[in-house]
Design an enzyme around this catalytic site. Sequence first.
Site, PDB file in Angstrom:
ATOM      1  N   GLN A 178       0.811  -1.219   0.000  1.00 56.81           N
ATOM      2  CA  GLN A 178       0.000   0.000   0.000  1.00 56.81           C
ATOM      3  C   GLN A 178       0.845   1.270   0.000  1.00 56.81           C
ATOM      4  O   GLN A 178       0.291   2.368   0.096  1.00 56.81           O
ATOM      5  CB  GLN A 178      -0.928   0.000   1.219  1.00 56.81           C
ATOM      6  N   HIS A 198      -0.478  -4.075  -9.172  1.00 54.59           N
ATOM      7  CA  HIS A 198      -1.903  -3.803  -9.379  1.00 54.59           C
ATOM      8  C   HIS A 198      -2.446  -2.789  -8.380  1.00 54.59           C
ATOM      9  O   HIS A 198      -3.574  -2.312  -8.526  1.00 54.59           O
ATOM     10  CB  HIS A 198      -2.729  -5.090  -9.339  1.00 54.59           C
ATOM     11  N   CYS A 320      -9.160  -8.993   1.047  1.00 55.54           N
ATOM     12  CA  CYS A 320      -8.812 -10.385   1.329  1.00 55.54           C
ATOM     13  C   CYS A 320      -9.208 -10.811   2.739  1.00 55.54           C
ATOM     14  O   CYS A 320      -8.793 -11.865   3.218  1.00 55.54           O
ATOM     15  CB  CYS A 320      -7.314 -10.602   1.133  1.00 55.54           C
TER      16      CYS A 320
END
Length: 373
Positions: A178, A198, A320
């Site tokens: 992040q 991504h 997730c």
Amino acid sequence: MIYLDYSANTPADPAVLEAFVQTVQRYIGNPNSTHTAGREALDEMNRATAHIAALLDVDPAEIIYTSGASESNNLAIKGIVQASRHQGQHIISTALEHSSVSGTLSALQWQGCEIDLVRINRDGTVDLEQLRELLREDTVLVSVCAVDSELGTVQPIREIAQMLKNFPNCRLHVDATQAVGKTALVTDGVDTMSIAPHKFYGLNGSGLLLKRKDLVIEPQIHGGISTTVYRSGTPTLALAVSTETALSLALTQQKKRVRYVRELNHRLRDALAQYPAVSINSPVNAVPHILNLSVRGIKGSAFQRALDRRGVCVSVKSACSVEGTVSKAVYAVSRNRQTALSSWRISLSHLTTQGEMDEFLRIFDQCYQELLP
């Protein structure tokens, strides 16, 4: 649709897609092959790797290509612990980690490792004093994320790395998933670092693991050859070039993009502060891309569904995480179970428009009025 979940996934930049397609079409050889096509592909792989290394200020030999941050985290953590089994089996981490870290630690715990989770301060940062107390002679790994995915807290990686200099058998792994494009990356004193393109407008299915050149870890995939002995598999040249493109764009445009996202963040904070039942969980010094909030008395999943019905995409915890469970990150900073259950995350981008902010705030007000007891 108003997309406000950029911390889960970002759209591929057109330049990234173009780099991928051009590379696939131009280089047809396997970089491991010794014929002309193979040598041309290898030369391009080496060029892309050298540029990535220069962008990250590391040695090209320190770059390992993976399928994503989950694989990078698994490779780093398992690889370090298995290679260090004669020094000890004690690991320190936090409650803020992605499931690819916490799940890996749980698997190692079943294999006999001892795991300690360091306390989190009310501002979301690691309690450095407790970390110092937890460190032992048999501690072989400290694993801390650079930026927490739920709160956006920037962790004191430089201070942790300095602390570990007194523990020569202990390695530092940083999940920087992040962090890229949002805040400065700290690589000094870091042994391994995971990166996922991504998250910064690159392609899914690609990842990087930075591994200090003189560090030996145990490979997790065996057989075959690649760009490194630590991760087997035919090198995917087009993914390497697309990663290079995404990383270059993210770092060269970081200041401009962050400045714009910070303006959006301030606007959201000011607007949401007008609602008595709203509490902002992200600390003020978090990366501006992530804004975590709770609406008192309303489960985060319920508010997310209400927004989703009106075309707004936000997330409850990270993508997730297991649905319906307490946010460990929010609980760590709030010490309040209800606040943690009520929390959800807005994640912003330089692609987010002011018009989208106008519409989101209008829809938020509708949901607030509808759901509040």
